[in-house]
Write a protein that holds these residues in place. Structure first.
Motif, PDB file in Angstrom:
ATOM      1  N   ALA A   1       0.828  -1.198   0.000  1.00 39.80           N
ATOM      2  CA  ALA A   1       0.000   0.000   0.000  1.00 39.80           C
ATOM      3  C   ALA A   1       0.868   1.257   0.000  1.00 39.80           C
ATOM      4  N   GLU A   2       1.963   1.233   0.754  1.00 38.07           N
ATOM      5  CA  GLU A   2       2.896   2.365   0.723  1.00 38.07           C
ATOM      6  C   GLU A   2       3.472   2.545  -0.676  1.00 38.07           C
ATOM      7  N   GLN A   3       3.793   1.434  -1.330  1.00 45.15           N
ATOM      8  CA  GLN A   3       4.321   1.514  -2.692  1.00 45.15           C
ATOM      9  C   GLN A   3       3.299   2.128  -3.643  1.00 45.15           C
ATOM     10  N   VAL A   4       2.031   1.773  -3.470  1.00 43.46           N
ATOM     11  CA  VAL A   4       0.980   2.344  -4.316  1.00 43.46           C
ATOM     12  C   VAL A   4       0.893   3.851  -4.117  1.00 43.46           C
ATOM     13  N   GLY A   5       0.933   4.296  -2.862  1.00 45.99           N
ATOM     14  CA  GLY A   5       0.887   5.733  -2.601  1.00 45.99           C
ATOM     15  C   GLY A   5       2.040   6.471  -3.247  1.00 45.99           C
ATOM     16  N   SER A   6       3.218   5.870  -3.193  1.00 43.74           N
ATOM     17  CA  SER A   6       4.388   6.480  -3.823  1.00 43.74           C
ATOM     18  C   SER A   6       4.233   6.522  -5.341  1.00 43.74           C
ATOM     19  N   ALA A   7       3.721   5.431  -5.917  1.00 37.01           N
ATOM     20  CA  ALA A   7       3.526   5.382  -7.376  1.00 37.01           C
ATOM     21  C   ALA A   7       2.537   6.448  -7.835  1.00 37.01           C
ATOM     22  N   GLU A   8       1.490   6.654  -7.056  1.00 35.78           N
ATOM     23  CA  GLU A   8       0.513   7.679  -7.413  1.00 35.78           C
ATOM     24  C   GLU A   8       1.123   9.080  -7.312  1.00 35.78           C
TER      25      GLU A   8
ATOM     26  N   ALA B   1       2.714  -3.768  -6.949  1.00 35.93           N
ATOM     27  CA  ALA B   1       2.981  -2.507  -6.255  1.00 35.93           C
ATOM     28  C   ALA B   1       4.464  -2.149  -6.311  1.00 35.93           C
ATOM     29  N   ASP B   2       5.336  -3.144  -6.129  1.00 33.31           N
ATOM     30  CA  ASP B   2       6.773  -2.885  -6.229  1.00 33.31           C
ATOM     31  C   ASP B   2       7.137  -2.405  -7.631  1.00 33.31           C
ATOM     32  N   GLU B   3       6.568  -3.069  -8.622  1.00 32.14           N
ATOM     33  CA  GLU B   3       6.837  -2.685 -10.010  1.00 32.14           C
ATOM     34  C   GLU B   3       6.355  -1.263 -10.280  1.00 32.14           C
ATOM     35  N   ALA B   4       5.185  -0.920  -9.746  1.00 29.24           N
ATOM     36  CA  ALA B   4       4.637   0.408  -9.974  1.00 29.24           C
ATOM     37  C   ALA B   4       5.475   1.483  -9.289  1.00 29.24           C
ATOM     38  N   ALA B   5       5.872   1.242  -8.040  1.00 25.25           N
ATOM     39  CA  ALA B   5       6.624   2.253  -7.302  1.00 25.25           C
ATOM     40  C   ALA B   5       7.994   2.495  -7.921  1.00 25.25           C
ATOM     41  N   VAL B   6       8.700   1.422  -8.235  1.00 29.15           N
ATOM     42  CA  VAL B   6      10.036   1.569  -8.817  1.00 29.15           C
ATOM     43  C   VAL B   6       9.947   2.100 -10.245  1.00 29.15           C
ATOM     44  N   GLY B   7       9.064   1.510 -11.050  1.00 30.10           N
ATOM     45  CA  GLY B   7       8.939   1.936 -12.439  1.00 30.10           C
ATOM     46  C   GLY B   7       8.469   3.369 -12.578  1.00 30.10           C
ATOM     47  N   ASN B   8       7.510   3.772 -11.762  1.00 33.45           N
ATOM     48  CA  ASN B   8       7.007   5.141 -11.853  1.00 33.45           C
ATOM     49  C   ASN B   8       8.035   6.154 -11.388  1.00 33.45           C
ATOM     50  N   ALA B   9       8.803   5.810 -10.361  1.00 31.01           N
ATOM     51  CA  ALA B   9       9.851   6.732  -9.917  1.00 31.01           C
ATOM     52  C   ALA B   9      10.910   6.902 -11.007  1.00 31.01           C
ATOM     53  N   ARG B  10      11.260   5.805 -11.664  1.00 29.17           N
ATOM     54  CA  ARG B  10      12.232   5.894 -12.766  1.00 29.17           C
ATOM     55  C   ARG B  10      11.697   6.775 -13.904  1.00 29.17           C
ATOM     56  N   ASP B  11      10.420   6.563 -14.272  1.00 27.39           N
ATOM     57  CA  ASP B  11       9.856   7.353 -15.359  1.00 27.39           C
ATOM     58  C   ASP B  11       9.669   8.807 -14.956  1.00 27.39           C
TER      59      ASP B  11
ATOM     60  N   ASP C   1      12.675  15.782  -5.120  1.00 32.97           N
ATOM     61  CA  ASP C   1      12.214  14.719  -4.228  1.00 32.97           C
ATOM     62  C   ASP C   1      12.055  13.376  -4.935  1.00 32.97           C
ATOM     63  N   VAL C   2      12.197  13.381  -6.258  1.00 33.68           N
ATOM     64  CA  VAL C   2      11.923  12.163  -7.022  1.00 33.68           C
ATOM     65  C   VAL C   2      12.849  11.030  -6.597  1.00 33.68           C
ATOM     66  N   HIS C   3      14.118  11.342  -6.382  1.00 34.79           N
ATOM     67  CA  HIS C   3      15.070  10.286  -6.052  1.00 34.79           C
ATOM     68  C   HIS C   3      14.739   9.641  -4.707  1.00 34.79           C
ATOM     69  N   LEU C   4      14.089  10.392  -3.814  1.00 29.82           N
ATOM     70  CA  LEU C   4      13.711   9.827  -2.521  1.00 29.82           C
ATOM     71  C   LEU C   4      12.626   8.764  -2.686  1.00 29.82           C
ATOM     72  N   HIS C   5      11.700   8.990  -3.602  1.00 28.41           N
ATOM     73  CA  HIS C   5      10.674   7.982  -3.877  1.00 28.41           C
ATOM     74  C   HIS C   5      11.303   6.725  -4.466  1.00 28.41           C
ATOM     75  N   LEU C   6      12.274   6.895  -5.362  1.00 30.27           N
ATOM     76  CA  LEU C   6      12.917   5.735  -5.974  1.00 30.27           C
ATOM     77  C   LEU C   6      13.696   4.942  -4.931  1.00 30.27           C
ATOM     78  N   LYS C   7      14.435   5.624  -4.090  1.00 33.88           N
ATOM     79  CA  LYS C   7      15.243   4.933  -3.076  1.00 33.88           C
ATOM     80  C   LYS C   7      14.356   4.215  -2.064  1.00 33.88           C
ATOM     81  N   ARG C   8      13.267   4.865  -1.646  1.00 30.70           N
ATOM     82  CA  ARG C   8      12.370   4.208  -0.701  1.00 30.70           C
ATOM     83  C   ARG C   8      11.706   2.985  -1.354  1.00 30.70           C
ATOM     84  N   ALA C   9      11.351   3.115  -2.628  1.00 27.53           N
ATOM     85  CA  ALA C   9      10.728   1.992  -3.339  1.00 27.53           C
ATOM     86  C   ALA C   9      11.692   0.813  -3.423  1.00 27.53           C
ATOM     87  N   TRP C  10      12.971   1.092  -3.668  1.00 25.49           N
ATOM     88  CA  TRP C  10      13.975   0.019  -3.695  1.00 25.49           C
ATOM     89  C   TRP C  10      14.040  -0.706  -2.357  1.00 25.49           C
TER      90      TRP C  10
END
Length: 289
Positions: free
Chosen positions: A165-172, A235-245, A260-269
């Motif tokens: 769920a946290e990953q989904v929030g980050s992806a959104e 959810a993992d795919e969405a959080a990591v993939g969306n942060a990369r895009d 702040d984008v890199h923080l979302h990517l690092k947290r998703a990892w």
């Protein structure tokens, strides 16, 4: 299955979003990055708001709600990049004194790692000899436990779902950030959101986030371990993939420390490697086929 939220669920989500916007805005986020210490006052305020005691029965001092409502709260936490062992403390409410109220911060030992640690924390599992190690996410301190093998206290499917769920929030949130930036940044005399390549990136981000959100919310209703495993994968795919895009849309600006984008990517990892990893989730789904 009806995925429309009830009025009470919308009010719950709105209340948490307003609380985090007031108490953990971008200035507070940046302060936490520069000096990664847990805001104990905010933690207690989350406890007062019922964040940790949400699923405890009312007769035990809790809110008496269920897993679908907990998922909504953790989506908001993911959007805000709220730091700290939220899942472990939520799961310990009603078991560890002070966890439900936010006066105790509960960490866990997962696959040989202590996720977050402070002198005042309650650690689940044997953390003797834990050695600090560098974390890719500045907001998630990690300690390695020598000799630890498999997960000691991963929290099971419920923990995996809340991490998802946290990953989904980050992806959104990264989807929204990419769309907003694409509507402002200009190149060659027009906003970059008018370019087909950027449109495709943003559309793909939206699809990933929506698919993951539907899977996570469906799994919160059924509580089926296999559905939770599938939801965690998406959810993992969405959080990591969306942060990369999102980084791609921002271009060079996205790679700066100020963004702040890199923080979302690092947290998703980090989330993707804690608890139910992709390898474990894939095995769970494959075994059910």
């Amino acid at each position: 299955m009806d995925f429309r939220l009830t009025d009470d669920q919308r009010a719950l989500r709105r209340g948490v979003r307003e609380l985090l916007a007031r108490r953990f805005d971008r200035e507070a986020l940046r302060a936490a990055v520069d000096a990664p210490t847990l805001d104990r006052a905010l933690w207690r305020e989350l406890g007062d708001a019922g964040f940790f005691a949400l699923r405890l029965p009312e007769e035990e001092g809790g809110v008496g709600l269920g897993l679908p409502e907990a998922v909504l709260l953790f989506e908001e936490a993911g959007r805000a990049l709220l730091p700290g062992p939220l899942v472990a403390t939520h799961l310990a409410a009603g078991t560890v004194p002070g966890a439900a109220e936010g006066s105790a911060v509960v960490t866990s030992v997962d696959a040989g790692l202590v996720v977050w640690r402070d002198e005042a924390d309650v650690v689940l599992g044997d953390a003797s000899g834990a050695v600090p190690m560098r974390s890719v996410d500045p907001l998630t301190p990690l300690h390695r436990v020598p000799g630890a093998g498999a997960a000691v206290a991963a929290g099971g499917p419920t923990a995996a779902l809340l991490h998802a769920a946290e990953q989904v929030g980050s992806a959104e949130r990264t989807t929204e950030a990419a769309v907003a930036y694409a509507g402002e940044r200009e190149q060659f005399g027009q906003v970059i959101g008018g370019f087909q390549a950027v449109k495709h990136l943003c559309a793909g981000m939206l699809v990933r986030a929506e698919l993951a959100r539907a899977a996570v919310r469906a799994a919160s209703v059924t509580a089926d371990p296999v559905e939770i495993a599938g939801a965690k994968l998406l959810a993992d795919e969405a959080a990591v993939g969306n942060a990369r895009d999102c980084l791609q849309v921002h271009g060079g600006m996205g790679f700066t420390w100020e963004a702040d984008v890199h923080l979302h990517l690092k947290r998703a990892w980090v989330r993707a490697r804690l608890g139910m990893t992709a390898e474990r989730a894939e095995e769970a789904v494959a075994a059910s086929l």
